[in-house]
Motif scaffolding. Structure first.
Motif, PDB file in Angstrom:
ATOM      1  N   PRO A  59       0.999  -0.989   0.065  1.00  0.00           N
ATOM      2  CA  PRO A  59      -0.202   0.284   0.023  1.00  0.00           C
ATOM      3  C   PRO A  59       0.989   1.386  -0.263  1.00  0.00           C
ATOM      4  O   PRO A  59       0.138   2.179   0.032  1.00  0.00           O
ATOM      5  CB  PRO A  59      -0.728   0.301   1.507  1.00  0.00           C
ATOM      6  N   GLU A  60       2.069   0.948  -0.002  1.00  0.00           N
ATOM      7  CA  GLU A  60       2.828   2.025   0.064  1.00  0.00           C
ATOM      8  C   GLU A  60       2.753   3.284  -1.147  1.00  0.00           C
ATOM      9  O   GLU A  60       2.928   4.337  -0.933  1.00  0.00           O
ATOM     10  CB  GLU A  60       4.566   2.188   0.589  1.00  0.00           C
ATOM     11  N   LEU A  61       2.392   2.362  -2.345  1.00  0.00           N
ATOM     12  CA  LEU A  61       2.775   3.645  -3.596  1.00  0.00           C
ATOM     13  C   LEU A  61       1.312   2.386  -4.055  1.00  0.00           C
ATOM     14  O   LEU A  61       1.675   1.350  -4.552  1.00  0.00           O
ATOM     15  CB  LEU A  61       4.259   3.392  -3.977  1.00  0.00           C
ATOM     16  N   ASP A  62       0.417   2.362  -4.445  1.00  0.00           N
ATOM     17  CA  ASP A  62      -0.580   2.216  -5.155  1.00  0.00           C
ATOM     18  C   ASP A  62      -1.178   2.736  -6.065  1.00  0.00           C
ATOM     19  O   ASP A  62      -1.792   3.846  -5.853  1.00  0.00           O
ATOM     20  CB  ASP A  62      -1.627   1.791  -4.359  1.00  0.00           C
ATOM     21  N   LEU A  63      -0.862   2.069  -7.618  1.00  0.00           N
ATOM     22  CA  LEU A  63      -1.244   2.948  -8.874  1.00  0.00           C
ATOM     23  C   LEU A  63      -2.768   3.597  -8.646  1.00  0.00           C
ATOM     24  O   LEU A  63      -2.710   4.150  -9.594  1.00  0.00           O
ATOM     25  CB  LEU A  63      -0.723   2.395  -9.906  1.00  0.00           C
ATOM     26  N   PHE A 101      -7.765  -0.700 -16.867  1.00  0.00           N
ATOM     27  CA  PHE A 101      -7.157   0.803 -16.549  1.00  0.00           C
ATOM     28  C   PHE A 101      -7.084   2.346 -15.598  1.00  0.00           C
ATOM     29  O   PHE A 101      -6.317   2.909 -16.115  1.00  0.00           O
ATOM     30  CB  PHE A 101      -8.714   1.271 -17.843  1.00  0.00           C
ATOM     31  N   ALA A 102      -7.549   1.195 -14.744  1.00  0.00           N
ATOM     32  CA  ALA A 102      -6.971   2.499 -13.313  1.00  0.00           C
ATOM     33  C   ALA A 102      -5.594   2.369 -13.258  1.00  0.00           C
ATOM     34  O   ALA A 102      -4.875   2.986 -12.784  1.00  0.00           O
ATOM     35  CB  ALA A 102      -8.121   1.061 -12.373  1.00  0.00           C
ATOM     36  N   VAL A 103      -4.745   1.112 -13.548  1.00  0.00           N
ATOM     37  CA  VAL A 103      -3.753   0.889 -12.974  1.00  0.00           C
ATOM     38  C   VAL A 103      -2.950   1.135 -14.390  1.00  0.00           C
ATOM     39  O   VAL A 103      -1.882   2.415 -14.722  1.00  0.00           O
ATOM     40  CB  VAL A 103      -3.172  -0.859 -13.016  1.00  0.00           C
ATOM     41  N   ASN A 104      -3.464   0.840 -15.452  1.00  0.00           N
ATOM     42  CA  ASN A 104      -2.475   1.044 -16.352  1.00  0.00           C
ATOM     43  C   ASN A 104      -2.075   2.749 -17.015  1.00  0.00           C
ATOM     44  O   ASN A 104      -1.111   2.686 -17.898  1.00  0.00           O
ATOM     45  CB  ASN A 104      -2.123   0.034 -18.134  1.00  0.00           C
ATOM     46  N   ARG A 105      -3.837   2.766 -17.174  1.00  0.00           N
ATOM     47  CA  ARG A 105      -3.705   4.626 -17.997  1.00  0.00           C
ATOM     48  C   ARG A 105      -3.878   5.500 -16.892  1.00  0.00           C
ATOM     49  O   ARG A 105      -2.813   6.103 -16.570  1.00  0.00           O
ATOM     50  CB  ARG A 105      -5.006   4.771 -18.424  1.00  0.00           C
ATOM     51  N   GLY A 107      -3.205   5.588 -13.548  1.00  0.00           N
ATOM     52  CA  GLY A 107      -2.238   6.024 -12.232  1.00  0.00           C
ATOM     53  C   GLY A 107      -0.770   5.951 -12.694  1.00  0.00           C
ATOM     54  O   GLY A 107      -0.416   6.027 -11.918  1.00  0.00           O
ATOM     55  N   ALA A 108      -0.691   5.255 -14.070  1.00  0.00           N
ATOM     56  CA  ALA A 108       0.510   6.387 -14.862  1.00  0.00           C
ATOM     57  C   ALA A 108       0.575   7.755 -14.684  1.00  0.00           C
ATOM     58  O   ALA A 108       0.905   7.675 -14.655  1.00  0.00           O
ATOM     59  CB  ALA A 108       0.397   5.352 -15.953  1.00  0.00           C
ATOM     60  N   ALA A 109      -0.554   7.829 -15.799  1.00  0.00           N
ATOM     61  CA  ALA A 109      -0.832   8.988 -15.748  1.00  0.00           C
ATOM     62  C   ALA A 109      -0.703  10.004 -14.287  1.00  0.00           C
ATOM     63  O   ALA A 109      -0.195  10.837 -14.187  1.00  0.00           O
ATOM     64  CB  ALA A 109      -2.655   9.574 -16.715  1.00  0.00           C
TER      65      ALA A 109
END
Length: 326
Positions: A59-63, A101-105, A107-109
């Motif tokens: 949980p320290e860094l969650d995209l 999409f939540a992670v790969n788009r 979260g990345a943004a």
């Protein structure tokens, strides 16, 4: 990357961008890596040993949680940010589109926007799956994405979102990532080789293996220029980087088995099959070869010979080849 609290906000928007930050000569580079246990993250930790590297997972860094991104960025105060985390379950993504999409788009943004606000260049890994494999020749960076499934679409939209969120970003498309860490094709083939009398492997999907250590080397080579270069410099943007030469999954397996045999392993028969003989939930591109000329021209990075990288990987997993050990 597992589920986490949702993150809102428009893709490509973020806090005001800070000016580029430049390390002073002789000082360590502060690096924040999203991801810790993955293949590329582990390779980066080894390659950047000696620098001040922070590698974080949920949980320290969650995209999927912009608040965790902001907190991690503030704590690490990085000079370089590398996104080595992604949703990569290609088949499962067909049923988990929102999470992909939540992670790969998104979260990345969010991570790219946070890096921009910190004044840190951003390196983001993408995939050959942004293409449909119908070109009939290696893809270049100016070819329009045409993904076949949810995973590819989420990564293609993530690329665009990252580049919109941070002008000092590098999007590094790669393929068939393997290493001695984590789960990957090499380790799967070694396990199956020990269990079966015959391996049936697809021979009509073309691409190139990419070893995590070679990708980590590329990041380390690019880093000094990225730290100093302003927005608009040719150092940033889309790049392709895989191993060389191009092959098929069957060709890759044949080399894995040949090198395993030289290390004393029993190897099974190898049979070539067609994609239609091995149906999967998501479609795969039949010919997703990537042209790696741009990164060679701009950063001086040439594709590594994946056969040599495979040998180094097998040295860790199995041991040295017999002729070398004697």
């Amino acid at each position: 990357m597992g589920p986490g609290p949702g993150g809102g906000g428009a893709v490509g928007q973020g806090p005001a961008r800070a000016a580029p930050r430049r390390s002073q000569p002789g000082l360590l580079m502060r690096v924040l890596i999203a991801g810790r246990q993955g293949q590329v993250a582990q390779a980066l930790l080894r390659r950047l040993d000696g620098h001040a590297v922070t590698a974080l997972e949920p949980p320290e860094l969650d995209l999927t949680d912009p608040a965790s991104i902001a907190a991690a960025m503030e704590a690490a105060r990085p000079e370089l940010v590398v996104n080595a985390a992604a949703y990569t379950a290609v088949d499962r993504a067909e049923d988990q589109e929102a999470l992909a999409f939540a992670v790969n788009r998104d979260g990345a943004a969010h991570l790219a926007a946070a890096a921009a606000a910190m004044g840190a260049p951003f390196v983001h890994f993408s995939t050959d799956y942004v293409f449909d494999g119908r070109k009939g020749a290696p893809y270049v960076e100016t070819d329009a994405p045409s993904p076949l499934g949810v995973y590819g679409r989420s990564k293609a939209e993530g690329e665009a979102a990252v580049l919109a969120a941070h002008p000092r970003s590098v999007v590094l498309r790669t393929a068939w990532v393997c290493s001695a860490d984590g789960a990957n094709f090499v380790k799967t083939m070694l396990r199956l080789a020990a269990e079966r009398e015959e391996l049936r492997v697809v021979a009509d999907q073309h691409g190139a293996p990419s070893f995590a250590a070679d990708l980590a080397d590329a990041v380390a080579v690019m880093a000094p220029r990225l730290l100093a270069a302003p927005a608009g410099d040719a150092a940033f943007g889309l790049f392709h980087l895989t191993g060389s030469p191009h092959t098929t999954w069957h060709g890759f397996t044949a080399e894995i088995l040949a090198q395993a045999a030289r290390r004393g392993m029993r190897v099974p028969r190898l049979a070539a099959i067609a994609t239609t003989d091995y149906p999967t939930r998501a479609m795969r591109p039949a010919d997703a070869r990537l042209d790696c000329g741009r990164i060679a021209d701009i950063h001086g990075i040439s594709p590594a010979d994946w056969r040599l990288s495979l040998a180094q990987c097998l040295d860790r997993l199995v041991g040295p080849a017999k002729e070398l050990a004697e």
